[in-house]
Design an enzyme around this catalytic site. Structure first.
Site, mmCIF file in Angstrom:
data_model
loop_
_atom_site.group_PDB
_atom_site.id
_atom_site.type_symbol
_atom_site.label_atom_id
_atom_site.label_comp_id
_atom_site.label_asym_id
_atom_site.label_seq_id
_atom_site.Cartn_x
_atom_site.Cartn_y
_atom_site.Cartn_z
ATOM 1 N N ASP A 67 0.675 -1.187 -0.078
ATOM 2 C CA ASP A 67 -0.044 -0.014 0.086
ATOM 3 C C ASP A 67 0.737 1.125 -0.225
ATOM 4 O O ASP A 67 2.164 1.214 0.303
ATOM 5 C CB ASP A 67 -0.869 -0.085 1.269
ATOM 6 C CG ASP A 67 -0.322 -0.551 2.460
ATOM 7 O OD1 ASP A 67 0.996 -0.291 2.671
ATOM 8 O OD2 ASP A 67 -0.785 -0.967 3.377
ATOM 9 N N ASN A 136 -7.183 -1.804 14.414
ATOM 10 C CA ASN A 136 -8.517 -2.001 13.914
ATOM 11 C C ASN A 136 -8.540 -3.350 13.447
ATOM 12 O O ASN A 136 -9.683 -3.296 12.736
ATOM 13 C CB ASN A 136 -9.146 -0.785 13.552
ATOM 14 C CG ASN A 136 -8.415 -0.563 11.983
ATOM 15 O OD1 ASN A 136 -7.262 -1.349 11.724
ATOM 16 N ND2 ASN A 136 -8.880 0.506 11.377
ATOM 17 N N HIS A 138 -7.083 -3.780 10.689
ATOM 18 C CA HIS A 138 -6.687 -4.129 9.063
ATOM 19 C C HIS A 138 -5.453 -4.657 8.732
ATOM 20 O O HIS A 138 -4.527 -4.842 9.710
ATOM 21 C CB HIS A 138 -6.686 -2.385 8.760
ATOM 22 C CG HIS A 138 -5.505 -1.505 9.036
ATOM 23 N ND1 HIS A 138 -5.594 -0.134 9.220
ATOM 24 C CD2 HIS A 138 -4.232 -2.105 9.203
ATOM 25 C CE1 HIS A 138 -4.409 0.107 9.744
ATOM 26 N NE2 HIS A 138 -3.721 -0.658 9.524
ATOM 27 N N GLU A 143 -9.443 -1.880 5.550
ATOM 28 C CA GLU A 143 -10.186 -1.515 6.970
ATOM 29 C C GLU A 143 -11.386 -2.457 7.271
ATOM 30 O O GLU A 143 -11.842 -3.002 6.257
ATOM 31 C CB GLU A 143 -10.481 0.166 6.899
ATOM 32 C CG GLU A 143 -9.428 1.023 6.406
ATOM 33 C CD GLU A 143 -8.585 1.497 7.865
ATOM 34 O OE1 GLU A 143 -8.328 0.461 8.659
ATOM 35 O OE2 GLU A 143 -7.958 2.662 7.889
HETATM 36 C C1 F6R Z 1 1.576 -0.955 6.134
HETATM 37 C C2 F6R Z 1 0.450 -1.924 6.068
HETATM 38 C C3 F6R Z 1 -0.494 -1.575 7.424
HETATM 39 C C4 F6R Z 1 0.677 -1.983 8.894
HETATM 40 C C5 F6R Z 1 -0.256 -1.821 9.908
HETATM 41 C C6 F6R Z 1 0.576 -1.813 11.192
HETATM 42 O O1 F6R Z 1 2.121 -1.378 4.780
HETATM 43 O O2 F6R Z 1 -0.026 -2.297 5.181
HETATM 44 O O3 F6R Z 1 -1.403 -2.682 7.563
HETATM 45 O O4 F6R Z 1 1.147 -3.217 8.518
HETATM 46 O O5 F6R Z 1 -0.819 -0.563 10.064
HETATM 47 O O6 F6R Z 1 1.276 -1.061 11.398
HETATM 48 P P1 F6R Z 1 2.545 -0.693 12.589
HETATM 49 O O7 F6R Z 1 3.449 -2.135 12.268
HETATM 50 O O8 F6R Z 1 3.177 0.877 12.432
HETATM 51 O O9 F6R Z 1 1.797 -1.139 13.843
#
Ligand code: F6R
Length: 243
Positions: A67, A136, A138, A143
């Site tokens: 992403d 959450n 995701h 989401e």
């Molecule tokens: C980032 C992504 C997100 C993160 C998730 C956890 O490329 O796809 O799904 O993996 O938000 O983020 P952190 O590791 O910062 O808690």
């Protein structure tokens, strides 16, 4: 599903880096699905070290990041382009033409998503997909409420997702281009990482409760080759029998 519980963040990162290195050793032209965020920083650091020690060779590997925020310039320090360039791409022998990231500065996101899907298809799909998990639930930027059949597309981010990176900056991007659940579930292998007590509740929900699109990561329970690498804090709410 295989569950590894490491004592701390460092050990989680080492186990994850070894899983990637093993994949690349066994299949030098692997297609890797990459994630960004706090959780994966230690793993990239370890992979760079392993590359410096000539333990892993990325010269034939292709990578697809999950992403990118939208809109955002690649040189913006908060972009995933910037993160990948500085933490990984510039430090290993991965060819520039083999690194794929959605372009968050495009004027035509729909066309960008179509191109991304076409590059993924040309690469023959993902061998190993790395994932973090949002508080959450995701995965990628899929989401809560996501459709299981989704592919790469432009999505609206939840407020808490925007706030986590951009604080209360009123000019923060509120959208992202993300690979969909279908792309993730089609990967041959999935490796999910989570670290820290703040992830314990969502990890428990995602892994031990019924599958629901209100917790997108729960779909991973149905993946035939899923490895979960947690540190003790992130595993803290799992029932003992799961541990
Ligand atoms: C980032 C992504 C997100 C993160 C998730 C956890 O490329 O796809 O799904 O993996 O938000 O983020 P952190 O590791 O910062 O808690």
């Amino acid at each position: 599903m295989k569950l590894f519980i490491s004592s701390d963040y460092r050990e989680m990162s080492v186990i994850a880096a070894r899983a990637v290195a093993r994949q690349v050793l066994m299949k030098p032209d692997s297609v890797l699905g990459l994630a960004t965020g706090e959780t994966t920083k230690g793993m990239y650091e370890k992979l760079v070290t392993m590359h410096d020690q000539q333990l892993v060779d990325f010269s034939a590997v292709r990578t697809f990041n999950l992403d990118e925020y939208y809109p955002i310039e690649p040189k913006d320090e908060r972009s995933f382009h910037y993160y990948m360039k500085h933490r990984f791409f510039d430090q290993v022998n991965l060819k520039p033409e083999n690194r794929f990231l959605p372009d968050g500065s495009t004027e035509n996101p729909k066309e960008e998503c179509r191109k991304y899907e076409s590059s993924l298809a040309q690469a023959g799909g993902i061998d190993l997909q790395l994932l973090g998990i949002g508080s959450n639930g995701h995965i990628g930027f899929n989401e809560p409420g996501v459709d299981w059949g989704t592919t790469t597309r432009l999505v609206n981010l939840e407020n808490q997702t925007v706030k986590k990176t951009f604080g209360s900056d009123s000019s923060a991007p509120t959208k992202a281009i993300t690979m969909g659940i279908k792309n993730i579930m089609n990967a041959s292998q999935v490796v999910l990482l989570a670290s820290g007590g703040q992830k314990a509740e969502i990890v428990e929900k995602a892994l031990t409760r019924p599958v629901t699109n209100e917790v997108p990561a729960s779909i991973l329970q149905l993946h035939p080759d899923l490895k979960i690498i947690l540190d003790e804090a992130a595993a803290g709410r799992l029932p003992k029998k799961e541990v």
